[in-house]
Design an enzyme around this catalytic site. Structure first.
Site, short mmCIF file in Angstrom:
data_model
loop_
_atom_site.label_atom_id
_atom_site.label_comp_id
_atom_site.label_asym_id
_atom_site.label_seq_id
_atom_site.Cartn_x
_atom_site.Cartn_y
_atom_site.Cartn_z
N GLY A 63 38.58 55.27 63.00
CA GLY A 63 39.85 55.41 63.39
C GLY A 63 40.07 56.74 64.36
O GLY A 63 41.27 56.82 64.52
N HIS A 110 35.07 50.14 74.87
CA HIS A 110 33.69 49.74 74.37
C HIS A 110 32.99 51.24 74.98
O HIS A 110 33.38 51.59 76.06
CB HIS A 110 33.35 48.64 75.10
CG HIS A 110 31.87 48.44 74.92
ND1 HIS A 110 31.46 47.74 73.42
CD2 HIS A 110 30.66 48.34 75.64
CE1 HIS A 110 29.94 47.63 73.79
NE2 HIS A 110 29.70 48.13 74.91
N MET A 146 35.64 45.22 64.43
CA MET A 146 34.29 44.94 64.86
C MET A 146 34.25 43.46 64.36
O MET A 146 33.13 42.87 64.19
CB MET A 146 33.35 45.69 63.88
CG MET A 146 33.24 47.11 64.49
SD MET A 146 33.13 47.59 66.23
CE MET A 146 31.34 47.80 66.43
C1 GAR Z 1 34.37 53.37 69.43
O1 GAR Z 1 33.00 54.25 69.97
C2 GAR Z 1 34.44 52.18 70.17
O2 GAR Z 1 34.02 52.32 71.71
C3 GAR Z 1 33.46 51.07 69.46
O3 GAR Z 1 33.60 51.59 68.23
C4 GAR Z 1 33.84 52.91 68.17
C5 GAR Z 1 35.06 53.12 67.16
O4 GAR Z 1 35.35 54.37 66.87
N1 GAR Z 1 33.85 49.76 69.87
C6 GAR Z 1 32.70 48.98 70.07
O5 GAR Z 1 31.56 49.22 70.24
C7 GAR Z 1 33.32 47.44 70.44
N2 GAR Z 1 32.04 46.82 70.89
P1 GAR Z 1 36.62 54.71 66.09
O6 GAR Z 1 36.67 54.05 64.91
O7 GAR Z 1 36.42 56.34 65.76
O8 GAR Z 1 37.61 54.68 67.14
#
Ligand code: GAR
Length: 193
Positions: free
Chosen positions: A14, A113, A94
């Protein structure tokens, strides 16, 4: 400027949700977080929502691993509508959203992303960039459509890949860029929605 009503969905730590909530608190993002929802019961993103006194909920995802069960997706639409959400913000969510969500919030769902799309969609995009020998990567905010990590691009930010980067060091630098880009991209949408 009118405050845009956000619903934030995430499955993990998050940090992007935190950056958005901090920008709202600082007054730089003219929005209001109406609800934070996770399909992971103990996801830190729900704890962050509580820290910022934002209503939050766990959504049981059902039996599938990569998407929500149809009943769960219908329940998600109901929760977001009841909260008066105008823009759905995916922050490390996800699961792939299907027609129920995509039609209920047409062009009102955005995602971040960790690559310069259309390059490196899918999981561990920073690792994909390293393995491909790229010298630059970054992050992308885009509208969500029926394909994974695909849809009209709203904003992008470049991040250089350094010669001694590990997957972790590169992902950490991309996340710093994400925390700037996501609130700025939502601010841009606030004037348009
Ligand atoms: C982020 O780096 C986002 O770009 C990625 O998940 C991470 C979540 O981090 N999303 C993807 O890969 C979507 N395909 P967070 O929970 O610390 O915000």
């Amino acid at each position: 400027m009118k405050r845009l009503a956000l619903g934030i969905l995430g499955s993990g730590k998050g940090s992007n949700c935190r950056a958005i909530l901090e920008s709202i608190q600082a007054g730089t993002l003219p929005a209001e977080a109406r609800v934070v929802i996770s399909e992971v019961l103990d996801a830190p993103i729900l704890e962050i929502a509580r820290e910022f006194s934002v209503p939050n909920a766990y959504l049981p995802p059902g039996q599938f691993r990569t998407r929500l069960e149809p009943n769960a997706e219908a329940e998600l639409v109901k929760m977001l509508r009841e909260a008066g959400v105008e823009l759905v913000v995916l922050a490390g969510f996800m699961r792939v959203l299907k027609a129920t969500m995509l039609s209920a919030f047409a062009r009102r769902i955005i995602n971040i992303h960790p690559s310069l799309l259309p390059k490196f969609p899918g999981l561990e995009a920073w690792k994909q960039a390293l393995d491909a020998g790229a010298t630059v990567t970054g992050c992308t905010v885009h509208f969500v459509d029926e394909k994974i990590d695909h849809g009209d691009i709203i904003a992008q930010s470049e991040v250089p890949i350094l010669p001694n980067d590990s997957p972790d060091s590169l992902h950490a630098r991309i996340q710093i860029a994400e925390h700037e880009l996501y609130p700025a991209a939502i601010t841009k949408l606030c004037g348009e929605i």
